[in-house]
Design an enzyme around this catalytic site. Structure first.
Site, mmCIF file in Angstrom:
data_model
loop_
_atom_site.group_PDB
_atom_site.id
_atom_site.type_symbol
_atom_site.label_atom_id
_atom_site.label_comp_id
_atom_site.label_asym_id
_atom_site.label_seq_id
_atom_site.Cartn_x
_atom_site.Cartn_y
_atom_site.Cartn_z
ATOM 1 N N SER A 17 0.826 -1.206 0.000
ATOM 2 C CA SER A 17 0.000 0.000 0.000
ATOM 3 C C SER A 17 0.863 1.258 0.000
ATOM 4 C CB SER A 17 -0.923 0.012 1.226
ATOM 5 O OG SER A 17 -1.850 -1.039 1.173
ATOM 6 N N ARG A 40 -0.102 8.768 5.564
ATOM 7 C CA ARG A 40 -1.127 8.108 6.378
ATOM 8 C C ARG A 40 -2.533 8.543 5.976
ATOM 9 N NH1 ARG A 40 -0.986 4.323 10.895
ATOM 10 N NH2 ARG A 40 1.108 4.325 11.741
ATOM 11 N N HIS A 43 -3.437 6.863 2.790
ATOM 12 C CA HIS A 43 -3.721 5.454 3.059
ATOM 13 C C HIS A 43 -5.125 5.269 3.624
ATOM 14 C CE1 HIS A 43 -3.280 1.648 5.482
ATOM 15 N NE2 HIS A 43 -2.847 1.252 4.306
#
Length: 209
Positions: A17, A40, A43
């Protein structure tokens, strides 16, 4: 039944990812301190173009980390934000969401606003030096801006990601224009949400001992 072929190892899922994010997102234009937070956030939502819409003042990442190390609370506008914050590496910090406080409905009626905004009034005694994460309500961000402009206490850092079609873009534009002399990170436009706000707070923990 033939088993489906898909990746089951959590570490490999994360590795792939973040490799995709590095390949597709334009993170190099961001300050180095912001890149792990942006990673982050991407994601959490799957939108690799998010980095271009980030806006900030000063360094909210270092400011928030220092505050958390000093046991500052994290004030959240939505329970979904509070629930998404990983507690394991915090320093015993209190995670506060007062949307369900019994005082809030009456306060919202008195103020003529939403419950999300009304709960900001109840943050006052915890606000100074706190970390604030707004991942839902534009009205909460508007109320916080007005409270600070009126001389109210300032948090150590603000992570402002209200989402939606009414007031979300505008509230973030107001934050940028207000010049509150407050370290903040926000996301221009309609995008935001609880998952993005929680991801930004969780990214802080990556750099904390």
């Amino acid at each position: 039944m033939t088993p489906r072929d898909y990746i089951k190892d959590p570490a490999e899922i994360y590795r792939q990812s973040f490799a995709v994010i590095e390949a597709e997102a334009e993170l190099s234009a961001l300050p180095r301190w912001l890149q792990p937070v942006a990673r982050r956030m991407i994601h959490a939502c799957g939108m690799t173009d998010l980095a271009a819409d980030l806006a900030w003042h000063d360094d909210p990442v270092d400011a928030a980390r220092d505050a958390l190390k000093a046991a500052a609370p994290i004030l959240c506008d939505a329970q979904m934000v509070a629930s998404g914050i990983i507690r394991d590496r915090l320093h015993g910090n209190e995670i506060v969401c007062l949307i369900g406080d019994p005082r809030v409905p009456g306060l919202a009626r008195d103020l003529g606003t939403t419950r999300s905004a009304a709960q900001v009034e109840l943050w006052r005694d915890r606000m100074a030096g706190a970390v604030v994460a707004i991942g839902n309500a534009p009205t909460a961000l508007y109320h916080l801006i007005e409270q600070i402009e009126a001389g109210g206490p300032k948090p150590a850092a603000l992570f402002a990601f209200p989402v939606g079609f009414v007031g979300a873009k505008e509230s973030k534009d107001e934050l940028i224009a207000a010049k509150l002399d407050l370290p903040y990170l926000t996301l221009r436009g309609r995008r935001g949400g609880s998952a993005i706000a929680a991801a930004a707070i969780n990214a802080l923990q990556d750099g904390m001992a």
